[in-house]
Motif scaffolding. Structure first.
Motif, short mmCIF file in Angstrom:
data_model
loop_
_atom_site.label_atom_id
_atom_site.label_comp_id
_atom_site.label_asym_id
_atom_site.label_seq_id
_atom_site.Cartn_x
_atom_site.Cartn_y
_atom_site.Cartn_z
N ASP A 10 4.37 -2.93 -5.15
CA ASP A 10 4.07 -3.77 -6.29
C ASP A 10 4.16 -2.90 -7.53
O ASP A 10 3.33 -2.02 -7.73
CB ASP A 10 2.67 -4.38 -6.16
CG ASP A 10 2.33 -5.31 -7.30
OD1 ASP A 10 3.23 -6.02 -7.76
OD2 ASP A 10 1.15 -5.32 -7.71
N GLU A 11 5.18 -3.16 -8.35
CA GLU A 11 5.38 -2.39 -9.57
C GLU A 11 5.46 -0.88 -9.28
O GLU A 11 4.88 -0.06 -9.99
CB GLU A 11 4.29 -2.70 -10.59
CG GLU A 11 4.26 -4.14 -11.02
CD GLU A 11 3.12 -4.44 -11.97
OE1 GLU A 11 2.45 -3.51 -12.45
OE2 GLU A 11 2.91 -5.62 -12.24
N ARG A 13 4.08 0.92 -6.92
CA ARG A 13 2.99 1.57 -6.19
C ARG A 13 2.70 0.81 -4.91
O ARG A 13 2.85 -0.40 -4.86
CB ARG A 13 1.74 1.67 -7.07
CG ARG A 13 1.18 0.37 -7.54
CD ARG A 13 0.00 0.63 -8.44
NE ARG A 13 0.44 0.64 -9.81
CZ ARG A 13 -0.08 -0.10 -10.75
NH1 ARG A 13 -1.06 -0.89 -10.51
NH2 ARG A 13 0.38 -0.05 -11.98
N VAL A 15 0.85 -1.22 -2.06
CA VAL A 15 -0.28 -2.16 -2.05
C VAL A 15 -0.77 -2.30 -0.61
O VAL A 15 -0.03 -2.72 0.26
CB VAL A 15 0.13 -3.54 -2.61
CG1 VAL A 15 -1.03 -4.51 -2.53
CG2 VAL A 15 0.62 -3.42 -4.03
N SER A 54 -9.40 -1.01 -7.33
CA SER A 54 -8.04 -1.44 -7.65
C SER A 54 -7.27 -1.84 -6.39
O SER A 54 -6.49 -2.79 -6.41
CB SER A 54 -7.29 -0.33 -8.37
OG SER A 54 -7.89 -0.07 -9.61
N ARG A 58 -5.54 -5.52 -6.09
CA ARG A 58 -4.11 -5.70 -5.82
C ARG A 58 -3.89 -6.39 -4.47
O ARG A 58 -2.97 -7.19 -4.31
CB ARG A 58 -3.38 -4.36 -5.87
CG ARG A 58 -3.18 -3.85 -7.28
CD ARG A 58 -2.23 -2.68 -7.34
NE ARG A 58 -2.75 -1.48 -6.71
CZ ARG A 58 -3.44 -0.53 -7.34
NH1 ARG A 58 -3.70 -0.66 -8.63
NH2 ARG A 58 -3.88 0.52 -6.69
N HIS A 61 -4.44 -10.08 -4.87
CA HIS A 61 -3.33 -10.66 -5.65
C HIS A 61 -2.13 -10.93 -4.76
O HIS A 61 -1.45 -11.95 -4.93
CB HIS A 61 -2.95 -9.72 -6.80
CG HIS A 61 -1.83 -10.25 -7.62
ND1 HIS A 61 -0.61 -9.64 -7.65
CD2 HIS A 61 -1.74 -11.34 -8.42
CE1 HIS A 61 0.19 -10.33 -8.44
NE2 HIS A 61 -0.47 -11.37 -8.92
N LYS A 62 -1.86 -10.06 -3.79
CA LYS A 62 -0.73 -10.28 -2.89
C LYS A 62 -0.93 -11.50 -2.00
O LYS A 62 0.03 -12.08 -1.51
CB LYS A 62 -0.51 -9.05 -2.01
CG LYS A 62 0.09 -7.88 -2.73
CD LYS A 62 1.40 -8.27 -3.34
CE LYS A 62 2.51 -7.46 -2.77
NZ LYS A 62 3.78 -7.70 -3.41
N PHE A 105 -1.87 -11.54 -12.61
CA PHE A 105 -2.79 -10.48 -12.20
C PHE A 105 -3.38 -9.90 -13.46
O PHE A 105 -2.70 -9.28 -14.26
CB PHE A 105 -2.06 -9.41 -11.41
CG PHE A 105 -2.95 -8.29 -10.94
CD1 PHE A 105 -3.95 -8.52 -10.03
CD2 PHE A 105 -2.78 -7.00 -11.40
CE1 PHE A 105 -4.77 -7.49 -9.59
CE2 PHE A 105 -3.57 -5.97 -10.96
CZ PHE A 105 -4.58 -6.21 -10.05
#
Length: 106
Positions: A10-11, A13, A15, A54, A58, A61-62, A105
């Protein structure tokens, strides 16, 4: 080739899945409740460094499905709730265009 161990990107990094976090059951429960009941209004997570804040955010969010919003809305207006739309949205009358996008997010 490097093994991914089931982690998504994700972006740029990795997850981790929410279930991979050991402990922190009350935070995980709060995140899951916030995901299924939008009337909660959000979850604030606080803690020291290294407590997976964090990672859990994250991870939840997934799990979130894409959302349908009114096209051109800056606040992701729900097409089913015109009374909550920002001023000027859908003023032309008739059916409004919608689009499906990833859940935000924040």
């Amino acid at each position: 080739q490097e093994e991914k161990l089931g982690f998504d990107e994700d972006e740029g990094r990795p997850v981790m899945p929410l279930a991979a976090v050991v402990g922190q059951e009350s935070v995980k429960q709060a995140l899951l409740l916030g995901a299924v009941d939008t009337n909660i209004g959000g979850i604030c997570i606080a803690g020291r460094r290294g407590t997976a804040k964090s990672v859990m955010a994250r991870g939840i969010h997934k799990l979130m499905p894409p959302i349908e919003v009114v096209e051109g809305s800056w606040c992701n207006a729900d097409p089913e709730r015109p009374e909550e739309w920002e001023a000027g949205l859908g003023e032309g009358g008739g059916a409004v265009k919608t689009t499906v996008k990833a859940a935000p997010f924040v």
